[in-house]
Design a protein around this motif. Sequence first.
Motif, PDB file in Angstrom:
ATOM      1  N   VAL A  47      39.887  38.998  41.291  1.00  0.00           N
ATOM      2  CA  VAL A  47      39.788  39.464  39.912  1.00  0.00           C
ATOM      3  C   VAL A  47      39.525  40.966  39.932  1.00  0.00           C
ATOM      4  N   ASP A  48      40.249  41.697  39.107  1.00  0.00           N
ATOM      5  CA  ASP A  48      40.074  43.147  39.009  1.00  0.00           C
ATOM      6  C   ASP A  48      38.690  43.447  38.439  1.00  0.00           C
ATOM      7  N   PRO A  49      37.872  44.232  39.135  1.00  0.00           N
ATOM      8  CA  PRO A  49      36.523  44.534  38.635  1.00  0.00           C
ATOM      9  C   PRO A  49      36.534  45.287  37.313  1.00  0.00           C
ATOM     10  N   ALA A  50      37.661  45.926  36.974  1.00  0.00           N
ATOM     11  CA  ALA A  50      37.746  46.660  35.708  1.00  0.00           C
ATOM     12  C   ALA A  50      38.165  45.761  34.542  1.00  0.00           C
ATOM     13  N   LEU A  51      38.479  44.501  34.824  1.00  0.00           N
ATOM     14  CA  LEU A  51      38.942  43.596  33.776  1.00  0.00           C
ATOM     15  C   LEU A  51      37.787  43.210  32.852  1.00  0.00           C
ATOM     16  N   PRO A  52      37.956  43.411  31.539  1.00  0.00           N
ATOM     17  CA  PRO A  52      36.905  42.958  30.611  1.00  0.00           C
ATOM     18  C   PRO A  52      36.806  41.426  30.643  1.00  0.00           C
ATOM     19  N   MET A  54      43.154  36.484  36.932  1.00  0.00           N
ATOM     20  CA  MET A  54      43.472  36.816  38.324  1.00  0.00           C
ATOM     21  C   MET A  54      44.417  38.008  38.414  1.00  0.00           C
ATOM     22  N   ARG A  55      44.242  38.778  39.459  1.00  0.00           N
ATOM     23  CA  ARG A  55      45.151  39.885  39.760  1.00  0.00           C
ATOM     24  C   ARG A  55      46.514  39.320  40.132  1.00  0.00           C
ATOM     25  N   LEU A  57      33.145  33.941  38.661  1.00  0.00           N
ATOM     26  CA  LEU A  57      34.004  35.106  38.503  1.00  0.00           C
ATOM     27  C   LEU A  57      33.497  36.301  39.302  1.00  0.00           C
ATOM     28  N   ALA A  58      32.180  36.436  39.414  1.00  0.00           N
ATOM     29  CA  ALA A  58      31.627  37.528  40.219  1.00  0.00           C
ATOM     30  C   ALA A  58      32.023  37.366  41.680  1.00  0.00           C
ATOM     31  N   ARG A  59      32.016  36.147  42.185  1.00  0.00           N
ATOM     32  CA  ARG A  59      32.470  35.898  43.551  1.00  0.00           C
ATOM     33  C   ARG A  59      33.938  36.283  43.705  1.00  0.00           C
ATOM     34  N   ALA A  60      34.739  35.928  42.682  1.00  0.00           N
ATOM     35  CA  ALA A  60      36.169  36.230  42.739  1.00  0.00           C
ATOM     36  C   ALA A  60      36.419  37.732  42.745  1.00  0.00           C
ATOM     37  N   VAL A  61      35.589  38.474  42.017  1.00  0.00           N
ATOM     38  CA  VAL A  61      35.706  39.938  42.038  1.00  0.00           C
ATOM     39  C   VAL A  61      35.434  40.466  43.439  1.00  0.00           C
ATOM     40  N   ARG A  62      34.389  39.954  44.077  1.00  0.00           N
ATOM     41  CA  ARG A  62      34.049  40.412  45.432  1.00  0.00           C
ATOM     42  C   ARG A  62      35.142  40.061  46.433  1.00  0.00           C
ATOM     43  N   ARG A  63      35.844  38.937  46.198  1.00  0.00           N
ATOM     44  CA  ARG A  63      36.928  38.546  47.105  1.00  0.00           C
ATOM     45  C   ARG A  63      38.234  39.254  46.793  1.00  0.00           C
ATOM     46  N   GLY A  64      38.268  40.031  45.710  1.00  0.00           N
ATOM     47  CA  GLY A  64      39.487  40.738  45.345  1.00  0.00           C
ATOM     48  C   GLY A  64      40.459  39.925  44.520  1.00  0.00           C
ATOM     49  N   LEU A  76      36.459  34.425  26.928  1.00  0.00           N
ATOM     50  CA  LEU A  76      37.322  34.231  28.090  1.00  0.00           C
ATOM     51  C   LEU A  76      36.574  33.487  29.192  1.00  0.00           C
ATOM     52  N   VAL A  77      35.342  33.894  29.443  1.00  0.00           N
ATOM     53  CA  VAL A  77      34.553  33.265  30.500  1.00  0.00           C
ATOM     54  C   VAL A  77      34.381  31.771  30.232  1.00  0.00           C
ATOM     55  N   SER A  78      34.119  31.401  28.986  1.00  0.00           N
ATOM     56  CA  SER A  78      33.830  30.004  28.666  1.00  0.00           C
ATOM     57  C   SER A  78      35.074  29.188  28.343  1.00  0.00           C
TER      58      SER A  78
END
Length: 201
Positions: free
Chosen positions: A147-152, A194-195, A138-145, A157-159
Amino acid sequence: MSEEPVRRRRRGAVLEQALLDAAWDELVELGYERLTYEAVAVRAGTSRAVLYRRWPAKRELVLAAARRKAPPVPGEPPDTGDLRGDVLALLGFIVRRMADLAPVRSVLAAEEGQGTDLSVYLASRNRGPGADAMRTVLARAVRRGEVDPALPLPDRLVSLPVVQVLHELLMAHHTPSEGDLEEIVDLLFLPLVMRADAGLT
């Protein structure tokens, strides 16, 4: 005259490893119903009392052995270049490796409806490397745009994808197909993380 070799008493992690390996071997050979503390103790070269002190119930002993044998999720999860591909690759890896835990499925089937031990087992898996790997994805997805970085991103959810796959494997006694994994990812997980403008299809 040669001296008799000194017999060292096993303690701590060394002893626990021997006990859990013996329990797993007994489970594989005999199944859950025929597994006994006496047989495990003989195989491990110790006493039943040693086992009972650590695991008062047979299901606790067997689930502890399963946790030890559970294949680790890779420290660095697959990187396919997009979130969907990464999650599918990680889940596929888990499905393939969890096949090694086939003997424990009968244990979980016997415990179905009681919940406590199974919940502990699943929670221990999801709070460990599996959750860490999904957070990396998910951190990679945030960097690629994607996933919204402000999303809790709470632990549940992660698991979620891993929990669903483990449910299929360990409770429904069903090995998820590629189509099943795609359904988990596309219909359950991606819409939550996902955004809307990230190209979810």
